[in-house]
Design an enzyme around this catalytic site. Structure first.
Site, PDB file in Angstrom:
ATOM      1  CE  LYS A  28      -3.818  -2.439   2.197  1.00  0.00           C
ATOM      2  NZ  LYS A  28      -4.373  -2.921   3.472  1.00  0.00           N
TER       3      LYS A  28
ATOM      4  CD  GLN B  23      -2.996  -4.226   6.749  1.00  0.00           C
ATOM      5  OE1 GLN B  23      -2.911  -3.281   5.982  1.00  0.00           O
ATOM      6  NE2 GLN B  23      -3.630  -5.339   6.432  1.00  0.00           N
TER       7      GLN B  23
ATOM      8  CG  ASP C  21      -9.155   0.452   4.833  1.00  0.00           C
ATOM      9  OD1 ASP C  21      -9.284   0.090   3.643  1.00  0.00           O
ATOM     10  OD2 ASP C  21      -8.747  -0.310   5.733  1.00  0.00           O
TER      11      ASP C  21
END
Ligand code: NAP
Length: 285
Positions: free
Chosen positions: A54, A98, A121
């Site tokens: 990412k 994450q 996200d």
């Protein structure tokens, strides 16, 4: 029948190209570069790989990448404090925590410390509710990427029977809701579902989001169905028995180069959107 392969790498590359152009335009207009902050807690090797990918992609589109790496022993309070600092930092446009975090950390509390305007996200309850109400907001990236991929291949959704296997808050549940918002008739299957095969046999669109190697047998796929396999299992194996399913489906995603590249592309696109929204908000205040 032999399925046409949905090329997520190619579709994602187009989207990434648009984001690259948009990032350059943003920097020219506003004198700063959009910034995505990535937070990683602990030593999970797969998570390190995902975060590295990412961050590399972020740099490739010309965005700034801020990286916060925290020890596995980090407490919920410490993680919430770190994320709150990023939420308050005007130099940060998007925040990605994450998943998964270590077991002792309250993941929901950490996600909720992300300011909704920076939730690129799509993991906060705010973003989930906005999606459920069909209001503007950031989508969870993998579900958003799946819809983009289906659209890129002109898959008709209205009135179709979509069967989603998996109901996690970041993947199965939201992808079903996005399909519902597009007028598909949606069935959710999960670990307690009886007769999984019977549900899948009736599906025009199958979305596998489980994490169990080849759980979905090729012979269960209705001839002509569209198969999206978001699952990833060690050894590059998906949740769907690929070869056999490809014999029956009309369209299918490969395990590599299918859903995965779309996820990162949507993350970057949403970071650019967040940068514009933050800029407009600052102007209004
Ligand atoms: P998760 O949180 O573990 O959820 C898995 C879901 O599968 C749960 O809803 C579970 O049901 C259901 N399930 C488990 N066993 C089942 C069975 N035998 N039959 C039917 N359903 C079953 O996983 P996740 O985070 O959603 O991820 C799912 C998969 O997608 C993983 O392979 C992950 O690596 C992959 N993934 C890929 C991307 C990408 O970018 N390509 C992104 C995210 C995740 P219950 O709710 O009843 O427990």
């Amino acid at each position: 029948m032999s399925a046409h392969v949905m090329d997520g790498t190619a579709v994602a590359a187009q989207l990434v190209e648009q984001v690259t152009v948009g990032t350059t335009e943003f920097a020219r207009a506003h004198g700063r570069t959009p910034c995505l902050a990535t937070v990683l807690v602990g030593d999970d090797p797969a998570s390190h790989t995902y975060v590295r990918m990412k961050r590399n992609r972020t740099a490739m589109v010309g965005m700034e990448s801020r990286y916060v790496e925290l020890a596995a022993s980090t407490t919920t309070g410490e993680l919430v404090a770190e994320i709150t600092t990023l939420s308050d930092d005007p130099g940060v446009d998007g925040i990605l925590l994450q998943h998964p975090v270590p077991d002792h950390v309250d993941e929901r509390a950490a996600f909720e410390a992300i300011a909704p305007i920076k939730d690129v996200d799509g993991v906060t309850m705010h973003s989930f509710a906005a999606m459920a109400f069909n209001e503007p907001g950031f989508h969870s990236c993998t579900p958003g990427g799946i819809l983009r991929l289906l659209d890129a291949y002109d898959v008709a959704l209205s009135g179709k029977h979509a069967v989603v296997i998996g109901r996690s808050p970041i993947l199965g549940k939201p992808v079903g809701m996005l399909l519902l918002a597009r007028d598909a008739t949606v069935t959710y299957c999960h670990s307690r579902t009886l007769d999984l095969a019977d549900h899948i046999r009736r599906a025009d669109i199958v979305v596998a989001a489980v994490g169990r190697p080849e759980l979905i047998r090729g012979e269960w796929i209705k001839p002509g169905a569209v198969v999206v396999d978001a699952g990833y299992n060690p050894g590059n194996v998906g949740d769907v028995e690929y070869e056999a399913a490809a014999e029956r489906a009309s369209l299918i995603t490969p395990v590599l180069g299918g859903v995965g590249p779309m996820t990162i592309a949507v993350l970057l696109e949403q970071t650019l959107t967040a940068a514009y929204e933050l800029t407009h908000r600052v102007r209004r205040t």
